[in-house]
Design a protein around this motif. Structure first.
Motif, PDB file in Angstrom:
ATOM      1  N   HIS A 169       5.683   4.227  15.038  1.00  0.00           N
ATOM      2  CA  HIS A 169       4.450   4.778  14.473  1.00  0.00           C
ATOM      3  C   HIS A 169       3.351   4.850  15.533  1.00  0.00           C
ATOM      4  O   HIS A 169       3.177   3.929  16.324  1.00  0.00           O
ATOM      5  N   ILE A 170       2.638   5.949  15.553  1.00  0.00           N
ATOM      6  CA  ILE A 170       1.533   6.142  16.490  1.00  0.00           C
ATOM      7  C   ILE A 170       0.233   6.190  15.695  1.00  0.00           C
ATOM      8  O   ILE A 170       0.102   6.953  14.733  1.00  0.00           O
ATOM      9  N   LYS A 171      -0.735   5.381  16.088  1.00  0.00           N
ATOM     10  CA  LYS A 171      -1.995   5.279  15.357  1.00  0.00           C
ATOM     11  C   LYS A 171      -3.060   6.192  15.963  1.00  0.00           C
ATOM     12  O   LYS A 171      -3.046   6.487  17.147  1.00  0.00           O
ATOM     13  N   ASN A 172      -3.985   6.606  15.098  1.00  0.00           N
ATOM     14  CA  ASN A 172      -5.175   7.274  15.592  1.00  0.00           C
ATOM     15  C   ASN A 172      -6.023   6.267  16.372  1.00  0.00           C
ATOM     16  O   ASN A 172      -5.916   5.050  16.169  1.00  0.00           O
ATOM     17  N   GLY A 173      -6.868   6.771  17.249  1.00  0.00           N
ATOM     18  CA  GLY A 173      -7.700   5.856  18.029  1.00  0.00           C
ATOM     19  C   GLY A 173      -8.619   6.613  18.952  1.00  0.00           C
ATOM     20  O   GLY A 173      -9.011   7.745  18.663  1.00  0.00           O
ATOM     21  N   LYS A 174      -8.948   5.984  20.081  1.00  0.00           N
ATOM     22  CA  LYS A 174      -9.775   6.626  21.100  1.00  0.00           C
ATOM     23  C   LYS A 174      -9.140   6.411  22.461  1.00  0.00           C
ATOM     24  O   LYS A 174      -8.529   5.375  22.717  1.00  0.00           O
ATOM     25  N   ASP A 175      -9.279   7.412  23.314  1.00  0.00           N
ATOM     26  CA  ASP A 175      -8.836   7.259  24.690  1.00  0.00           C
ATOM     27  C   ASP A 175      -9.765   6.263  25.378  1.00  0.00           C
ATOM     28  O   ASP A 175     -10.980   6.453  25.392  1.00  0.00           O
ATOM     29  N   THR A 176      -9.182   5.220  25.935  1.00  0.00           N
ATOM     30  CA  THR A 176     -10.001   4.157  26.519  1.00  0.00           C
ATOM     31  C   THR A 176     -10.810   4.634  27.722  1.00  0.00           C
ATOM     32  O   THR A 176     -11.863   4.086  28.021  1.00  0.00           O
ATOM     33  N   LYS A 177     -10.338   5.663  28.400  1.00  0.00           N
ATOM     34  CA  LYS A 177     -11.023   6.136  29.599  1.00  0.00           C
ATOM     35  C   LYS A 177     -12.188   7.062  29.280  1.00  0.00           C
ATOM     36  O   LYS A 177     -13.263   6.967  29.876  1.00  0.00           O
ATOM     37  N   THR A 178     -11.984   7.973  28.328  1.00  0.00           N
ATOM     38  CA  THR A 178     -13.002   8.996  28.054  1.00  0.00           C
ATOM     39  C   THR A 178     -13.738   8.786  26.735  1.00  0.00           C
ATOM     40  O   THR A 178     -14.784   9.392  26.516  1.00  0.00           O
ATOM     41  N   GLY A 179     -13.169   7.972  25.844  1.00  0.00           N
ATOM     42  CA  GLY A 179     -13.768   7.784  24.530  1.00  0.00           C
ATOM     43  C   GLY A 179     -13.487   8.907  23.555  1.00  0.00           C
ATOM     44  O   GLY A 179     -13.989   8.912  22.425  1.00  0.00           O
ATOM     45  N   ILE A 180     -12.667   9.874  23.957  1.00  0.00           N
ATOM     46  CA  ILE A 180     -12.344  11.011  23.081  1.00  0.00           C
ATOM     47  C   ILE A 180     -11.415  10.537  21.961  1.00  0.00           C
ATOM     48  O   ILE A 180     -10.444   9.817  22.215  1.00  0.00           O
ATOM     49  N   PRO A 181     -11.675  10.931  20.707  1.00  0.00           N
ATOM     50  CA  PRO A 181     -10.792  10.540  19.601  1.00  0.00           C
ATOM     51  C   PRO A 181      -9.367  11.064  19.804  1.00  0.00           C
ATOM     52  O   PRO A 181      -9.176  12.207  20.251  1.00  0.00           O
ATOM     53  N   ILE A 182      -8.393  10.215  19.481  1.00  0.00           N
ATOM     54  CA  ILE A 182      -6.982  10.601  19.537  1.00  0.00           C
ATOM     55  C   ILE A 182      -6.465  10.706  18.113  1.00  0.00           C
ATOM     56  O   ILE A 182      -6.617   9.771  17.314  1.00  0.00           O
ATOM     57  N   VAL A 183      -5.860  11.835  17.786  1.00  0.00           N
ATOM     58  CA  VAL A 183      -5.276  12.066  16.466  1.00  0.00           C
ATOM     59  C   VAL A 183      -3.763  12.110  16.620  1.00  0.00           C
ATOM     60  O   VAL A 183      -3.224  12.920  17.379  1.00  0.00           O
ATOM     61  N   SER A 184      -3.071  11.239  15.908  1.00  0.00           N
ATOM     62  CA  SER A 184      -1.605  11.207  15.960  1.00  0.00           C
ATOM     63  C   SER A 184      -1.016  12.369  15.177  1.00  0.00           C
ATOM     64  O   SER A 184      -1.397  12.616  14.025  1.00  0.00           O
ATOM     65  N   LEU A 185      -0.097  13.082  15.798  1.00  0.00           N
ATOM     66  CA  LEU A 185       0.668  14.134  15.118  1.00  0.00           C
ATOM     67  C   LEU A 185       2.144  13.735  15.088  1.00  0.00           C
ATOM     68  O   LEU A 185       3.033  14.536  15.362  1.00  0.00           O
ATOM     69  N   TYR A 186       2.376  12.473  14.776  1.00  0.00           N
ATOM     70  CA  TYR A 186       3.744  11.973  14.666  1.00  0.00           C
ATOM     71  C   TYR A 186       3.805  11.041  13.458  1.00  0.00           C
ATOM     72  O   TYR A 186       2.806  10.432  13.092  1.00  0.00           O
ATOM     73  N   GLY A 187       4.978  10.960  12.845  1.00  0.00           N
ATOM     74  CA  GLY A 187       5.109  10.164  11.630  1.00  0.00           C
ATOM     75  C   GLY A 187       4.824  11.024  10.421  1.00  0.00           C
ATOM     76  O   GLY A 187       5.313  12.149  10.304  1.00  0.00           O
ATOM     77  N   SER A 188       3.991  10.535   9.522  1.00  0.00           N
ATOM     78  CA  SER A 188       3.730  11.264   8.274  1.00  0.00           C
ATOM     79  C   SER A 188       2.724  12.393   8.453  1.00  0.00           C
ATOM     80  O   SER A 188       2.548  13.216   7.559  1.00  0.00           O
ATOM     81  N   ASN A 189       2.053  12.449   9.591  1.00  0.00           N
ATOM     82  CA  ASN A 189       1.006  13.446   9.820  1.00  0.00           C
ATOM     83  C   ASN A 189       1.374  14.333  11.002  1.00  0.00           C
ATOM     84  O   ASN A 189       0.776  14.271  12.063  1.00  0.00           O
ATOM     85  N   LYS A 190       2.402  15.178  10.820  1.00  0.00           N
ATOM     86  CA  LYS A 190       2.900  15.986  11.937  1.00  0.00           C
ATOM     87  C   LYS A 190       2.099  17.270  12.161  1.00  0.00           C
ATOM     88  O   LYS A 190       2.192  17.882  13.216  1.00  0.00           O
ATOM     89  N   LYS A 191       1.353  17.669  11.163  1.00  0.00           N
ATOM     90  CA  LYS A 191       0.645  18.951  11.219  1.00  0.00           C
ATOM     91  C   LYS A 191      -0.865  18.709  11.131  1.00  0.00           C
ATOM     92  O   LYS A 191      -1.329  17.997  10.230  1.00  0.00           O
ATOM     93  N   PRO A 192      -1.653  19.275  12.062  1.00  0.00           N
ATOM     94  CA  PRO A 192      -3.104  19.074  11.998  1.00  0.00           C
ATOM     95  C   PRO A 192      -3.679  19.571  10.673  1.00  0.00           C
ATOM     96  O   PRO A 192      -3.431  20.713  10.273  1.00  0.00           O
ATOM     97  N   LYS A 193      -4.408  18.707  10.001  1.00  0.00           N
ATOM     98  CA  LYS A 193      -5.021  19.079   8.720  1.00  0.00           C
ATOM     99  C   LYS A 193      -6.252  19.954   8.962  1.00  0.00           C
ATOM    100  O   LYS A 193      -6.884  19.885  10.020  1.00  0.00           O
ATOM    101  N   PRO A 194      -6.624  20.770   7.961  1.00  0.00           N
ATOM    102  CA  PRO A 194      -7.787  21.656   8.126  1.00  0.00           C
ATOM    103  C   PRO A 194      -9.051  20.911   8.547  1.00  0.00           C
ATOM    104  O   PRO A 194      -9.801  21.398   9.404  1.00  0.00           O
ATOM    105  N   GLU A 195      -9.280  19.720   7.971  1.00  0.00           N
ATOM    106  CA  GLU A 195     -10.498  18.986   8.317  1.00  0.00           C
ATOM    107  C   GLU A 195     -10.490  18.504   9.767  1.00  0.00           C
ATOM    108  O   GLU A 195     -11.546  18.344  10.386  1.00  0.00           O
ATOM    109  N   VAL A 196      -9.292  18.287  10.310  1.00  0.00           N
ATOM    110  CA  VAL A 196      -9.166  17.857  11.700  1.00  0.00           C
ATOM    111  C   VAL A 196      -9.559  18.986  12.648  1.00  0.00           C
ATOM    112  O   VAL A 196     -10.046  18.754  13.758  1.00  0.00           O
TER     113      VAL A 196
END
Length: 403
Positions: free
Chosen positions: A100-127
């Protein structure tokens, strides 16, 4: 032989296997064709498309411009990156297959990371609300069951539905010098095989994206607004050695070349070396009597609970056998047939799951192996659909072919 040695492709082949078989500080040194320029390195071609836009970047550890990560490169050029999409193995490429890959932030840039693996393979409209362009830069290895092309499908589908532009920064296919294997029957569509293509499709990820669009494989046959930034100085005759390992269990070029042939074993009781220092470069199982090599899988970062953990497996050492694939330009079925024929208990060879059929893309291959069908007959059963695919493939090629 002299004429072969004068051939640039042959020299590249030999450099991948022999001139490069040296070690520095205990790590394998990869020597690759520096004349090939990847799409990501052609910054002047795509930077104008990103200026003033809100960009989502699909990237991992292979997404480099020279020695600098694509995200860092774009940030330094003033590109507004709103989020990073992480696929299987994570943004930094250090997560084992299936974990499982969790959502989070890139430690270097602070940019949000969105996981597209596991149950959330497709970017949702709100994303995608704060995204205008999705940039996709992932090194693929050219096998149908390597999940990055499945992720590409879902990203393209979401981009099409939400009217976003997708720019693919193309990279060479290290297994792009041949096409082989059974074409997937859509009854066995899954995340390890979504499209009616053979196991080895012989296309770069940019070419493959064009095929997804052109063949109407997205839901409702919608089309993605797709742009491909091509590589320079690459064609499908090239033997491209990857400068960065594409995933934790493909640590070198031998593993990359062998992967399409021995990944079938992931649906069997046979270990492919996960939990050793030679994943996808050896095969074995407990009690096998016909092998000349043994290994013991252990819990490691890249495989925390590998098959047959802490149990001696007997089989074959395939290190160096990647050159067989390059020479013959076809999948190797000998290992699969041999391991089944000499399995101490054939009733336990295939797992009690559907995984082998999902990897093969049909039920036929399993039955052929179980019924001791000769290899040439098995190969013959692929040829009609394989020929049809090769013709279809030609429409989407961006580079000179191997034939």
């Amino acid at each position: 032989m002299k004429s072969l040695l004068r051939n640039r492709k042959f020299i590249l082949l030999m450099s991948c296997f022999w001139a490069l078989a040296k070690h520095t500080t205990g790590k394998q040194v990869y020597i690759y064709d520096t004349t090939i320029i990847t799409g990501a390195s052609r910054i002047s071609e795509y930077l104008p498309l990103l200026k003033g836009k809100k960009v989502a970047v699909t990237a991992n550890q292979t997404s480099l411009v020279a020695n600098t990560h694509l995200v860092d490169t774009l940030k330094s050029l003033g590109v507004q990156i709103t989020k990073i999409f992480a696929l299987e193995h994570g943004f930094r490429g250090d997560i084992q297959a299936g974990e499982h890959i969790k959502n989070g932030k890139d430690t270097k840039t602070g940019i949000p990371i969105v996981s597209l693996y596991g149950s959330n393979k497709k970017p949702k409209p709100e994303v995608l609300k704060d995204v205008e362009i999705i940039l996709f830069d992932i090194q693929d290895v050219g096998a149908r069951f390597y999940t990055y092309i499945s992720s590409l499908h879902y990203i393209m589908e979401s981009a099409a539905e939400q009217h976003k532009t997708l720019i693919v920064l193309d990279r060479p296919n290290p297994n792009g010098f041949y096409v082989d294997g059974p074409v997937l029957d859509l009854k066995y569509k899954s995340f390890v095989g979504m499209h009616p293509v053979p196991v080895v499709h012989g296309m770069t990820i940019g070419e493959y994206a064009q095929m997804i669009n052109g063949e109407g494989w997205l839901s409702g046959k919608i089309k993605c607004n797709l742009q491909v930034i091509t590589c320079l100085n690459y064609d499908h005759k090239d033997y491209y050695c990857l400068p960065v390992k594409p995933s934790p269990n493909l640590p070198n070029m031998d593993a990359v070349y062998l992967y399409p042939s021995i990944c079938f074993f992931e649906g069997t009781t046979v270990s492919v070396g996960r939990g050793t220092d030679m994943p996808f470069q050896c095969i074995g199982m407990p009690g096998f009597k016909n092998g000349n090599f043994s290994f013991i899988p252990k819990s490691v970062n890249a495989a925390k609970n590998p098959p047959h953990k802490d149990i001696t497996c007997v089989g074959y050492d395939l290190r160096g056998a990647g050159k067989i694939i390059q020479h013959e330009k076809k999948l190797n079925l000998t290992w699969l047939i041999d391991m089944y024929n000499y399995c101490p208990d054939r009733t336990l060879f295939f797992e009690n799951t559907n995984m082998f059929n999902l990897l093969a893309g049909n039920t036929i291959l399993k039955e052929q192996i179980k019924n001791f069908v000769p290899e040439e007959i098995i190969r013959g059963s692929w040829q009609k659909e394989l020929k049809e695919f090769k013709e279809k493939r030609k429409k989407y090629l961006l580079y000179d072919d191997f034939e």
